[in-house]
Design a protein around this motif. Sequence first.
Motif, short mmCIF file in Angstrom:
data_model
loop_
_atom_site.label_atom_id
_atom_site.label_comp_id
_atom_site.label_asym_id
_atom_site.label_seq_id
_atom_site.Cartn_x
_atom_site.Cartn_y
_atom_site.Cartn_z
N GLU A 113 1.90 -9.78 -4.79
CA GLU A 113 0.77 -9.53 -3.90
C GLU A 113 -0.16 -8.52 -4.57
O GLU A 113 0.30 -7.51 -5.09
N SER B 177 1.01 -4.63 -8.91
CA SER B 177 0.38 -3.36 -8.55
C SER B 177 0.35 -2.37 -9.71
O SER B 177 -0.58 -1.56 -9.81
N TYR C 153 4.70 -5.88 -5.09
CA TYR C 153 5.25 -6.46 -3.86
C TYR C 153 5.28 -7.98 -4.01
O TYR C 153 4.35 -8.59 -4.53
N GLY D 63 11.79 -1.47 -1.52
CA GLY D 63 11.10 -2.67 -1.08
C GLY D 63 10.12 -3.23 -2.09
O GLY D 63 9.20 -3.97 -1.74
N LEU D 64 10.33 -2.89 -3.36
CA LEU D 64 9.43 -3.33 -4.43
C LEU D 64 10.11 -4.36 -5.32
O LEU D 64 11.34 -4.45 -5.38
#
Length: 367
Positions: A164, A274, A349, A307-308
């Motif tokens: 994302e 990211s 993500y 959560g990555l």
Amino acid sequence: MPDLSRRKTLALIGGGTVFAASAASAAFLTTRTPHAALAPWEAAGTYADPRLRALSWGLLAPNPHNRQPWEAELRGEDMIAIWRDPARDLPVTDPFARQLTIGMGCFLELTRMAAAQEWLAAETMLFPEGEDGPVAVMTLAPGGTPDPLFAHALERRSHKEAFEARPLGPEAAALDAIAAIHRDGPVLEGLRDAAADAWVTEINTPDAYKESIDLFRIGRAEIEANPDGIDLGGPMFDALKLSGLFSREIAMDVDHPGVKGATEATIEAIYAASAMVTIVTEGNGRADQIEAGRRWLRLNLAATGAGLALRPVSQALQEYPEVAPYYAEVHRLAAPQGGTVQMLGLLGYGTRTARTPRWSLETRLRS
């Protein structure tokens, strides 16, 4: 490493229908999971001998091209000798076995953490007999301390899907103590360019590209027979293989629309992530490479806990002539004061990757 996710295979079938709807095709679609190749994930920690319990966790560690180069030998009542199997080398893209040694570092760290979870310390001697002997000899004894990162061992993955396109949140701060996180600016853009250019170069370097293609395991039968290498499983790949729409020969054709689609999708992932991460060591000896592997494993676990998604992009750090300019550029950007950039990766993500196949522990033991 060629990366063909479910999304990317759409290019290979050109939007056509692989199966007609029928009871037979429905049965086929529901029996494509390589259960035996995934069984080691369920078997982790279930053995009677604490050394085997620790090793059963260690073999879930990330490693280059999923070669799983480790072998273990039980010695006496409390020792483990751990070897790197040279039959699993990558002579074109990893001619000095640097990346495979990093994979051994991942294995050693996860094995150590599993022992510590049972309050066992793993005293480790690296290369006690030189490079021709075991990579390490571990002696287990009381005194270990559980590591909070071990809680993420079963959920840890090397990401394979798209990212994302959004900036990192504050949860990524916990990773800064493990690796350099390049969140923005010219260093990030330069690393992205080097990673993308090196990826395209590998696709267009036949010997390097073929080394990966030869490790494709296409469909459940191939994955079950050889649960290492680059697994391309699931109903779609089985269907493409059976219909003749996908094979190693097709994958070697760099002008094929599906190969072009996969190439572009990986470039998109590089620029959508990211951030990029680097792990740098002062030297480049075997102990440095092992340490880089330990740190990568811990980074992978920490990213999972935050959560990555973490994904290695190894092409720019490989050591064959065609990618030398990108190797130099990554070092200029990420190690301007010297040292060796051992790992380069994407951080961001994304949807969770499925478990990857593993050889059972019994096949990794030396008698």
